[in-house]
Write a protein that holds these residues in place. Sequence first.
Motif, short mmCIF file in Angstrom:
data_model
loop_
_atom_site.label_atom_id
_atom_site.label_comp_id
_atom_site.label_asym_id
_atom_site.label_seq_id
_atom_site.Cartn_x
_atom_site.Cartn_y
_atom_site.Cartn_z
N VAL A 77 0.83 -1.19 0.00
CA VAL A 77 0.00 0.00 0.00
C VAL A 77 0.87 1.25 0.00
N TYR A 78 0.24 2.40 -0.36
CA TYR A 78 0.88 3.67 -0.06
C TYR A 78 0.82 3.83 1.46
N LEU A 79 1.95 4.10 2.08
CA LEU A 79 2.00 4.32 3.53
C LEU A 79 1.63 5.78 3.78
N LEU A 80 0.37 6.04 3.99
CA LEU A 80 -0.15 7.42 3.99
C LEU A 80 0.53 8.36 4.98
N PRO A 81 0.94 7.93 6.19
CA PRO A 81 1.61 8.88 7.07
C PRO A 81 2.92 9.44 6.50
N LEU A 82 3.47 8.80 5.48
CA LEU A 82 4.74 9.25 4.90
C LEU A 82 4.57 10.24 3.77
N TYR A 83 3.34 10.56 3.40
CA TYR A 83 3.08 11.39 2.22
C TYR A 83 2.43 12.71 2.59
N SER A 84 2.69 13.69 1.73
CA SER A 84 1.86 14.88 1.69
C SER A 84 0.60 14.46 0.93
N PRO A 85 -0.57 14.48 1.55
CA PRO A 85 -1.77 14.04 0.83
C PRO A 85 -2.01 14.81 -0.46
N LEU A 86 -1.73 16.10 -0.47
CA LEU A 86 -1.96 16.91 -1.66
C LEU A 86 -1.07 16.42 -2.81
N ARG A 87 0.17 16.17 -2.53
CA ARG A 87 1.06 15.65 -3.58
C ARG A 87 0.62 14.27 -4.04
N LEU A 88 0.22 13.42 -3.10
CA LEU A 88 -0.19 12.06 -3.46
C LEU A 88 -1.45 12.07 -4.33
#
Length: 183
Positions: A77-88
Motif C-alpha cells: 500500500v501507499y503508507l499514507l503517514p509518509l506522504y503529503s496528501p496533496l502531492r499524493l
Amino acid sequence: MAGVEFGVFDWVDWRRVPLGQLYEERLRLVEAADAAGFYCYHLAEHHATPLGMTPSPSVFLAAVAQRTRRIHLGPLVYLLPLYSPLRLIGEICMLDHLSGGRLELGVGRGVSPYELGYHGLDPAASRAMFQEALAVLVAGLTHEQLTYEGKYYRYERVPMELQPRQRPYPALWYATSNLESVP
C-alpha cells in the motif's frame, strides 16, 4: 461459479545484482504477467530495508504502466503517514491516466515502527495520521476544490486541477491488521 482471477503481490527485494538490472527483470516479470492474463500487479512499499528497493511505488508503477496494456496495477500500500496528501492526490491522478484507468489504490498506515521511525514519525500517531490522510485523499479525488482541517493536515480551497480517470476514484484497497482499523 464465477471465474478465478490471479494477481501478483510483489516487493522488489534486494539481491546482489545492479539495481537497474533488478528493475528491468521485475518490469519483464510484469510484462509476462500482463501477457499471461493476470488481473493485477500490486507492489509493496518499504523504506530503509532490503525488502523494498522500490520506496516510491508511483515511480515504478509509472514504468509498469508504460510496458503493459491490460493488467491492473497499484501500490499495496501507499503508507499514507509518509506522504503529503496533496502531492499524493496528484500522483494518483497521473498514474490513473498513465495506466489508462488500470490503477487500483492501496492505502495503509505502515506496520513497521522502524520504517516510520526512520522518517521521524511516532508510530503511535500513525493511525490518526492515516485516517486524516485518507479523508484528504477522498476529498481531493472527488471535489474540484480541497478544503480540509484536521490535526495533521490543513488545506483551504486548493484547486484540484488533476482528476482521476476512474470515477469517483480508483478501486480502493484498505490494509489492516486488526479489527480496530476496520471502518
